[in-house]
Write an enzyme that holds these catalytic residues in place. Structure first.
Site, PDB file in Angstrom:
ATOM      1  N   HIS A 267       0.837  -1.202   0.000  1.00 21.49           N
ATOM      2  CA  HIS A 267       0.000   0.000   0.000  1.00 21.49           C
ATOM      3  C   HIS A 267       0.875   1.258   0.000  1.00 21.49           C
ATOM      4  O   HIS A 267       0.722   2.143  -0.855  1.00 21.49           O
ATOM      5  CB  HIS A 267      -0.920  -0.019   1.229  1.00 21.49           C
ATOM      6  CG  HIS A 267      -1.835   1.157   1.321  1.00 21.49           C
ATOM      7  ND1 HIS A 267      -3.146   1.113   0.910  1.00 21.49           N
ATOM      8  CD2 HIS A 267      -1.627   2.426   1.759  1.00 21.49           C
ATOM      9  CE1 HIS A 267      -3.704   2.304   1.090  1.00 21.49           C
ATOM     10  NE2 HIS A 267      -2.802   3.118   1.613  1.00 21.49           N
ATOM     11  N   GLU A 268       1.792   1.320   0.953  1.00 14.19           N
ATOM     12  CA  GLU A 268       2.623   2.530   1.071  1.00 14.19           C
ATOM     13  C   GLU A 268       3.558   2.679  -0.127  1.00 14.19           C
ATOM     14  O   GLU A 268       3.861   3.794  -0.548  1.00 14.19           O
ATOM     15  CB  GLU A 268       3.398   2.531   2.391  1.00 14.19           C
ATOM     16  CG  GLU A 268       2.533   2.457   3.656  1.00 14.19           C
ATOM     17  CD  GLU A 268       1.403   3.492   3.718  1.00 14.19           C
ATOM     18  OE1 GLU A 268       1.553   4.568   3.107  1.00 14.19           O
ATOM     19  OE2 GLU A 268       0.370   3.201   4.368  1.00 14.19           O
ATOM     20  N   HIS A 271       1.800   4.563  -2.760  1.00 15.64           N
ATOM     21  CA  HIS A 271       1.926   6.009  -2.527  1.00 15.64           C
ATOM     22  C   HIS A 271       3.340   6.470  -2.912  1.00 15.64           C
ATOM     23  O   HIS A 271       3.523   7.509  -3.543  1.00 15.64           O
ATOM     24  CB  HIS A 271       1.718   6.336  -1.049  1.00 15.64           C
ATOM     25  CG  HIS A 271       0.293   6.272  -0.579  1.00 15.64           C
ATOM     26  ND1 HIS A 271      -0.694   7.053  -1.126  1.00 15.64           N
ATOM     27  CD2 HIS A 271      -0.307   5.540   0.406  1.00 15.64           C
ATOM     28  CE1 HIS A 271      -1.849   6.804  -0.489  1.00 15.64           C
ATOM     29  NE2 HIS A 271      -1.647   5.893   0.436  1.00 15.64           N
ATOM     30  N   GLU A 299      -4.548   7.853  -3.152  1.00 15.50           N
ATOM     31  CA  GLU A 299      -5.055   6.583  -2.636  1.00 15.50           C
ATOM     32  C   GLU A 299      -5.326   5.590  -3.768  1.00 15.50           C
ATOM     33  O   GLU A 299      -5.260   4.384  -3.566  1.00 15.50           O
ATOM     34  CB  GLU A 299      -6.310   6.842  -1.790  1.00 15.50           C
ATOM     35  CG  GLU A 299      -6.708   5.719  -0.869  1.00 15.50           C
ATOM     36  CD  GLU A 299      -5.721   5.422   0.267  1.00 15.50           C
ATOM     37  OE1 GLU A 299      -4.738   6.179   0.449  1.00 15.50           O
ATOM     38  OE2 GLU A 299      -5.929   4.415   0.955  1.00 15.50           O
TER      39      GLU A 299
END
Ligand code: ZN
Length: 499
Positions: A267-268, A271, A299
């Protein structure tokens, strides 16, 4: 732009360079606070951060800045030029920052600090009454801010604008009204009578050092650049940029299940790769056009890598053997069962633990309450009852404690009202981008082999390199040929959860 007085634009560029240095120094201090600051250093760090953000605000809201922006605007020139777009961005941020009276900003900061402590206690004791007066004040101040910023239709628009530029309450309402019934029936189908694997299918011993090594290989494998970034440990996973080509990710570890830290990293890293793909040249990195455009777009990148790539069978086909090298007890596990284990739908009370299918219902619930709070049709005192009624309506569950209901999220205590919808916009955008990326034959072919280079190239081209050039809806339209549409998300969820 030849008639523009060169000094005004140059002054703004010079100021941007200085603000960029300050902002990145703040980010460094904040990153350090979350990853390695000793407890006794916390009080001074708070002062340091307050000083840096105060300095940043004062420099940027100086009336001269408004004069420079006005001087640039008066000179005309092509609105699509890089300099004109930077002026547009300065104007936007300057108006947002300078329209709020100083006293209101200070009162809000103070209220948030007290509210956060009260929320933590209220959540601990599951007593909404302890948080209620603080939230009432936050809602009141947020309304005053909405009035100061201005809006055309709904005061909630002015708050949404803080996180998702250009998006309007009316538009979200339509999007969510369309999504809700389909999602409710999909959740019912995905949670009842589907094949499941035991919740402890992947349980075992996962030494931290091996989790770190495996996560690094995966992050590198999907394209996160470790020459321009690193991964550290924090209580709550996050991604922050400390300067051009310095992007930091964090994750947290569970010694009994490696997928917790892995999905945090995926997820990170989503980003982080967006940040690494923004313009970072010496002459551009500090200019407003080089920033990410919105949280909903940010997101979309994290959810795309975490869910669409990282929970796919093709991903596990490539990475399960590597995982088994690091964690030998995984040898012999069936690919189909591993893929099922990381994609199980379950109705639950807690948003942060929700799976892909149920997640957006949690957001729709928060959106409906926030909108009603801001338009005055709901009072803060009525939140618990309304929250619980919506949980019953959307999930068929009965909330027994407010800590599993309206006290679960930290956001409102930080004054973040209008933020939650960006999570769903991220999911909607991610599904749409992934669908369109896969229409590129080379992207799809590589993804089916568990490789991601072509996908990252596609995202760099369609999203990352543009920075703040296009507002979110226009960026999506240019990237995919259509405005954000919820049906791509529904289609993805059906394919994955109701095969
Ligand atoms: Zn995120």
């Amino acid at each position: 732009m030849s008639r523009r007085p060169p000094s005004a634009y140059n002054e703004l560029c010079r100021l941007s360079r200085e603000l960029h240095l300050l902002a990145n120094t703040s980010s460094l201090a904040a990153w350090d606070q979350e990853t390695c600051l000793p407890p006794a250093g916390v009080a001074f760090r708070a002062k340091q951060l307050a000083y840096l953000s105060g300095k940043h605000h004062a420099l940027f809201t100086d009336p001269r800045v408004g004069e420079w922006i006005a001087a640039c605007e008066a000179t005309g020139g092509s609105p699509a030029s890089r300099s004109a777009l930077n002026v547009r961005e300065w104007r936007y941020h300057y108006d947002r920052a300078s329209k709020l009276p100083q006293q209101l900003v200070e009162e809000f900061e103070e209220t948030k600090a007290l509210a956060h402590a009260a929320w933590a206690e209220a959540r601990e004791k599951s007593e909404f009454g302890l948080f209620q007066p603080h939230l009432e004040k936050i809602v009141k101040l947020r309304l005053e801010m909405a009035q100061a910023w201005g809006y055309e239709q709904h005061p909630y628009d002015a708050l949404l604008e803080e996180y998702e530029r250009g998006v309007r309450t009316e538009e979200l309402e339509k999007l969510f009204d369309n999504l809700q019934p389909d999602l409710v029936s999909l959740v019912a189908e995905a949670t009842e009578g589907r094949p499941r694997v035991a919740p402890d299918y992947l349980a075992g011993k996962y030494p931290l050092s091996r989790q770190r090594a495996f996560n690094r290989l995966v992050a590198e494998g999907i394209g996160f650049d470790f020459q321009a970034g690193r991964i550290d440990t924090a209580v709550h996973p996050f991604c922050t940029t400390l300067g051009p080509r310095d992007v930091r990710l964090t994750t947290r570890y569970n010694r009994k299940n490696f997928t917790s830290s892995l999905y945090g990293v995926l997820h990170e890293a989503g980003h982080g790769m967006y940040e690494q793909g923004l313009p970072s040249d010496e002459d551009q990195a500090h200019l407003p056009l080089s920033r990410a455009i919105s949280l909903g777009i940010h997101e979309s990148q994290s959810r795309l890598w975490e869910n669409h790539v990282g929970r796919s069978k093709a991903f596990w086909k490539r990475w399960l053997p590597v995982a088994a090298d690091h964690f030998p007890h995984l040898q012999g596990l069936k690919l189909a069962k591993v893929a099922l284990a990381v994609n199980q739908a379950k109705k639950s009370f807690i948003r942060v633990e929700a799976d892909e299918v149920t997640y957006d219902l949690h957001i729709i619930l928060r959106f409906r309450l926030e909108k009603a709070l801001i338009d005055g049709s709901l009072s803060v005192r009525e939140i618990p009852a309304h929250w619980n009624a919506l949980v019953k309506q959307l999930f068929g569950l009965k909330v027994k404690k407010d800590r599993d209901g309206c006290l679960q999220d930290v956001h409102w205590s930080f004054g973040l009202i209008g933020y939650f919808p960006t999570y769903s916009l991220g999911n909607i955008n991610a599904a749409q981008l992934f669908h369109h990326a896969r229409r590129d034959a080379s992207v799809a072919e590589e993804l089916d082999k568990g490789r991601c280079e072509a996908l990252l190239v596609w995202l760099r081209e369609k999203i990352h390199r543009h920075g703040s050039r296009y507002l979110p809806n226009e960026l999506m339209k240019r990237a995919t040929g259509e405005l954000p549409q919820a049906h791509h998300l529904l289609h993805h969820l059906r394919e994955r959860y109701l095969p």
